[in-house]
Write a protein that holds these residues in place. Structure first.
Motif, PDB file in Angstrom:
ATOM      1  N   LEU A   1       0.826  -1.205   0.000  1.00 15.67           N
ATOM      2  CA  LEU A   1       0.000   0.000   0.000  1.00 15.67           C
ATOM      3  C   LEU A   1       0.863   1.259   0.000  1.00 15.67           C
ATOM      4  O   LEU A   1       0.581   2.222  -0.729  1.00 15.67           O
ATOM      5  N   LEU A   2       1.920   1.244   0.798  1.00 16.59           N
ATOM      6  CA  LEU A   2       2.810   2.403   0.863  1.00 16.59           C
ATOM      7  C   LEU A   2       3.500   2.639  -0.482  1.00 16.59           C
ATOM      8  O   LEU A   2       3.664   3.794  -0.913  1.00 16.59           O
ATOM      9  N   MET A   3       3.896   1.564  -1.146  1.00 21.49           N
ATOM     10  CA  MET A   3       4.529   1.696  -2.459  1.00 21.49           C
ATOM     11  C   MET A   3       3.542   2.245  -3.488  1.00 21.49           C
ATOM     12  O   MET A   3       3.912   3.068  -4.341  1.00 21.49           O
ATOM     13  N   ALA A   4       2.296   1.809  -3.417  1.00 26.34           N
ATOM     14  CA  ALA A   4       1.277   2.316  -4.345  1.00 26.34           C
ATOM     15  C   ALA A   4       1.060   3.811  -4.134  1.00 26.34           C
ATOM     16  O   ALA A   4       0.973   4.583  -5.104  1.00 26.34           O
ATOM     17  N   ILE A   5       0.979   4.230  -2.871  1.00 28.90           N
ATOM     18  CA  ILE A   5       0.805   5.653  -2.571  1.00 28.90           C
ATOM     19  C   ILE A   5       2.008   6.447  -3.045  1.00 28.90           C
ATOM     20  O   ILE A   5       1.877   7.540  -3.617  1.00 28.90           O
ATOM     21  N   ASN A   6       3.197   5.912  -2.831  1.00 34.08           N
ATOM     22  CA  ASN A   6       4.411   6.599  -3.272  1.00 34.08           C
ATOM     23  C   ASN A   6       4.440   6.746  -4.789  1.00 34.08           C
ATOM     24  O   ASN A   6       4.862   7.778  -5.321  1.00 34.08           O
ATOM     25  N   THR A   7       3.958   5.721  -5.481  1.00 32.56           N
ATOM     26  CA  THR A   7       3.879   5.792  -6.938  1.00 32.56           C
ATOM     27  C   THR A   7       2.953   6.915  -7.379  1.00 32.56           C
ATOM     28  O   THR A   7       3.256   7.676  -8.311  1.00 32.56           O
ATOM     29  N   LEU A   8       1.816   7.040  -6.699  1.00 34.20           N
ATOM     30  CA  LEU A   8       0.875   8.115  -7.023  1.00 34.20           C
ATOM     31  C   LEU A   8       1.494   9.480  -6.747  1.00 34.20           C
ATOM     32  O   LEU A   8       1.325  10.421  -7.533  1.00 34.20           O
ATOM     33  N   ASN A   9       2.194   9.620  -5.636  1.00 35.84           N
ATOM     34  CA  ASN A   9       2.808  10.901  -5.290  1.00 35.84           C
ATOM     35  C   ASN A   9       3.845  11.326  -6.324  1.00 35.84           C
ATOM     36  O   ASN A   9       4.081  12.520  -6.521  1.00 35.84           O
ATOM     37  N   ASN A  10       4.471  10.347  -6.967  1.00 32.68           N
ATOM     38  CA  ASN A  10       5.497  10.649  -7.976  1.00 32.68           C
ATOM     39  C   ASN A  10       4.937  10.700  -9.387  1.00 32.68           C
ATOM     40  O   ASN A  10       5.674  10.923 -10.343  1.00 32.68           O
TER      41      ASN A  10
ATOM     42  N   TYR B   1       0.029  12.678   1.397  1.00 31.36           N
ATOM     43  CA  TYR B   1       0.158  11.493   2.246  1.00 31.36           C
ATOM     44  C   TYR B   1       0.304  11.931   3.705  1.00 31.36           C
ATOM     45  O   TYR B   1       1.089  12.836   4.009  1.00 31.36           O
ATOM     46  N   PHE B   2      -0.457  11.271   4.593  1.00 33.00           N
ATOM     47  CA  PHE B   2      -0.340  11.539   6.032  1.00 33.00           C
ATOM     48  C   PHE B   2       0.128  10.260   6.727  1.00 33.00           C
ATOM     49  O   PHE B   2      -0.499   9.202   6.585  1.00 33.00           O
TER      50      PHE B   2
END
Length: 276
Positions: A163-172, A184-185
């Motif tokens: 999940l964290l990797m997916a969120i990081n992908t979206l942020n980038n 991201y919080f």
């Protein structure tokens, strides 16, 4: 001397205001944080179709909410999506991911683990839908700090990592639909790295305690609340305490006057901040 590590959270460039409509969708952690907002008189909708743990089910909630233009749900200004796991259950008969097994026999379902790419795709669709409803919406993604012991602690960590990797992908991501309106919080990191003591857990040693949730809410407020919103919460505190007061004699004239005065203060408060 420092006896704990503190998670550094940059102050948000945009702010939550008292008049904003907030939507919380996701794990039971979304319920816990959302309740703090409801208790403080924010315009708040929390998991309208029940708790949703994975990105696919979060998307299903948003699709149900805004399936047509006649939807009674208000377009939110701020959305908090709390992700719990990448495990989903597929109904064998239809091949579709279900949001609730409704206590039906396990043999009717097949458990699947969503890949990072699949999680990213579901979240992208969530944000795209939210921006269609309100182009100015602000979306906050967070990962629930609650561990899933039924998967085993190693598998639970892998799930959170996905999940964290997916969120990081979206942020980038540079897609036009995914922009600076996404934040991201670090709820997960606050509990594991800052509050790393069993006294911050509930009796099951898995869920955060009320004190821990209150602390994470405070960090959220520090990050996203404007000065006006901080005043809003402080001004409402004595009114809320008065409304929650339980008298020895609720039939007394003194208590009736107390309630009448409190209601007058509440109406004046709502008018001043344009809420309720």
């Amino acid at each position: 001397m420092e006896f704990r590590t503190t998670v550094n959270i940059p102050t948000s460039a945009w702010k939550v205001e008292p008049h904003h409509h907030l939507l919380f969708v996701g794990s039971c952690f979304a319920d816990n944080i959302g309740k703090r907002f409801s208790d403080n008189l924010f315009h708040t909708t929390v998991n309208p179709f029940g708790v949703m743990y994975n990105p696919a089910s979060v998307l299903h909630t948003l699709e149900r909410m805004y399936a047509d233009e006649a939807s009674s749900f208000v377009a939110p200004d701020v959305v908090v999506l709390s992700l719990g796991t990448n495990h989903v259950y597929i109904l064998n008969e239809t091949g579709e991911i279900v949001d609730n097994c409704e206590k039906r026999p396990q043999r009717l379902f097949t458990e699947k683990v969503l890949s990072m790419e699949e999680c990213t795709d579901y979240l992208t669709r969530c944000i795209t839908l939210l921006q269609q409803v309100n182009p100015d919406v602000r979306t906050i993604l967070t990962v629930s700090p609650i561990r899933y012991a039924k998967y085993g602690f190693h598998e639970s960590q892998l799930s959170k990592g996905t999940l964290l990797m997916a969120i990081n992908t979206l942020n980038n991501c540079q897609l036009s639909t995914i922009n600076c309106q996404l934040t991201y919080f670090p709820s997960y990191e606050i509990l594991l790295d800052e509050l790393r003591d069993y006294r911050f857990y509930a009796s099951d040693m898995l869920h955060p305690s009320e004190q821990a949730v209150d602390y994470i809410y405070e960090r959220f407020a520090e990050t996203f609340f404007s000065e006006k919103t901080h005043r809003f919460v402080e001004d409402y505190r004595p009114i809320r305490q008065a409304l929650n007061h339980r008298p020895f004699n609720p039939e007394s004239e003194e208590y009736r006057q107390f309630i009448a005065q409190t209601k007058e203060k509440l109406e004046a408060f709502k008018a001043r901040y344009q809420v309720g």
